[in-house]
Design a protein around this motif. Sequence first.
Motif, PDB file in Angstrom:
ATOM      1  N   UNK A  29       0.825  -1.206   0.000  1.00  0.00           N
ATOM      2  CA  UNK A  29       0.000   0.000   0.000  1.00  0.00           C
ATOM      3  C   UNK A  29       0.853   1.247   0.000  1.00  0.00           C
ATOM      4  N   UNK A  30       0.326   2.282  -0.605  1.00  0.00           N
ATOM      5  CA  UNK A  30       0.962   3.584  -0.566  1.00  0.00           C
ATOM      6  C   UNK A  30      -0.075   4.661  -0.801  1.00  0.00           C
ATOM      7  N   UNK A  31       0.220   5.856  -0.335  1.00  0.00           N
ATOM      8  CA  UNK A  31      -0.682   6.986  -0.574  1.00  0.00           C
ATOM      9  C   UNK A  31       0.112   8.279  -0.485  1.00  0.00           C
ATOM     10  N   UNK A  32      -0.365   9.251  -1.203  1.00  0.00           N
ATOM     11  CA  UNK A  32       0.230  10.581  -1.186  1.00  0.00           C
ATOM     12  C   UNK A  32      -0.883  11.598  -1.381  1.00  0.00           C
ATOM     13  N   UNK A  33      -0.547  12.851  -1.232  1.00  0.00           N
ATOM     14  CA  UNK A  33      -1.510  13.923  -1.499  1.00  0.00           C
ATOM     15  C   UNK A  33      -0.869  14.956  -2.414  1.00  0.00           C
ATOM     16  N   UNK A  34      -1.720  15.764  -3.014  1.00  0.00           N
ATOM     17  CA  UNK A  34      -1.289  16.897  -3.823  1.00  0.00           C
ATOM     18  C   UNK A  34      -1.950  18.142  -3.254  1.00  0.00           C
ATOM     19  N   UNK A  35      -1.414  19.282  -3.613  1.00  0.00           N
ATOM     20  CA  UNK A  35      -1.998  20.532  -3.111  1.00  0.00           C
ATOM     21  C   UNK A  35      -2.992  21.132  -4.094  1.00  0.00           C
ATOM     22  N   UNK A  36      -2.859  20.736  -5.382  1.00  0.00           N
ATOM     23  CA  UNK A  36      -3.753  21.260  -6.414  1.00  0.00           C
ATOM     24  C   UNK A  36      -4.119  20.155  -7.400  1.00  0.00           C
ATOM     25  N   UNK A  37      -5.195  20.349  -8.118  1.00  0.00           N
ATOM     26  CA  UNK A  37      -5.636  19.421  -9.152  1.00  0.00           C
ATOM     27  C   UNK A  37      -4.941  19.780 -10.463  1.00  0.00           C
ATOM     28  N   UNK A  38      -3.617  19.594 -10.487  1.00  0.00           N
ATOM     29  CA  UNK A  38      -2.830  19.893 -11.679  1.00  0.00           C
ATOM     30  C   UNK A  38      -2.126  18.638 -12.156  1.00  0.00           C
ATOM     31  N   UNK A  39      -2.147  18.445 -13.459  1.00  0.00           N
ATOM     32  CA  UNK A  39      -1.570  17.251 -14.075  1.00  0.00           C
ATOM     33  C   UNK A  39      -0.143  16.980 -13.605  1.00  0.00           C
ATOM     34  N   UNK A  40       0.705  17.989 -13.658  1.00  0.00           N
ATOM     35  CA  UNK A  40       2.117  17.787 -13.321  1.00  0.00           C
ATOM     36  C   UNK A  40       2.302  17.343 -11.876  1.00  0.00           C
ATOM     37  N   UNK A  41       1.551  17.906 -10.955  1.00  0.00           N
ATOM     38  CA  UNK A  41       1.687  17.527  -9.550  1.00  0.00           C
ATOM     39  C   UNK A  41       1.144  16.125  -9.306  1.00  0.00           C
ATOM     40  N   UNK A  42       0.033  15.788  -9.928  1.00  0.00           N
ATOM     41  CA  UNK A  42      -0.535  14.441  -9.781  1.00  0.00           C
ATOM     42  C   UNK A  42       0.451  13.398 -10.290  1.00  0.00           C
ATOM     43  N   UNK A  43       0.994  13.617 -11.483  1.00  0.00           N
ATOM     44  CA  UNK A  43       1.928  12.654 -12.067  1.00  0.00           C
ATOM     45  C   UNK A  43       3.232  12.586 -11.278  1.00  0.00           C
ATOM     46  N   UNK A  44       3.756  13.734 -10.885  1.00  0.00           N
ATOM     47  CA  UNK A  44       5.013  13.757 -10.134  1.00  0.00           C
ATOM     48  C   UNK A  44       4.874  13.072  -8.780  1.00  0.00           C
ATOM     49  N   UNK A  45       3.855  13.434  -8.013  1.00  0.00           N
ATOM     50  CA  UNK A  45       3.702  12.849  -6.674  1.00  0.00           C
ATOM     51  C   UNK A  45       3.431  11.347  -6.745  1.00  0.00           C
TER      52      UNK A  45
END
Length: 121
Positions: free
Chosen positions: A6-22
Amino acid sequence: MIRGVRGATTVTTNEKSEILNNTAVLVKDMIDKNNIIPENVASVFVSVTAELNAAFPAKSIRELEGWNYVPVMCMQEIDVPGSLDNCIRVMITVNTTTKQSEIQHIYHHEAKKLRPDLMNE
């Protein structure tokens, strides 16, 4: 034996680059800490909370070297009132001889709140 990692992370914004990077950073950490090789992976499931729709996080996993043939699926997480927002969850099912108690589940950013009992820090 097939085990779930299992793993999980969060992002601060709904932006493609942040979703893919995180997502990529999380999955690379899961791979490294559990010595996962793509040939031993049965599948990867990725869920996102309802407000994250700017990208398919699975794309970043498919772009990892050797992971292009691993079955990866994205889905929406159940929208439970009061649950953690902006969250990306990953489940890697892998063939391994590692004991279940030795699997290292990985949580980044605000997702560390989800399973403090599994934190190895």
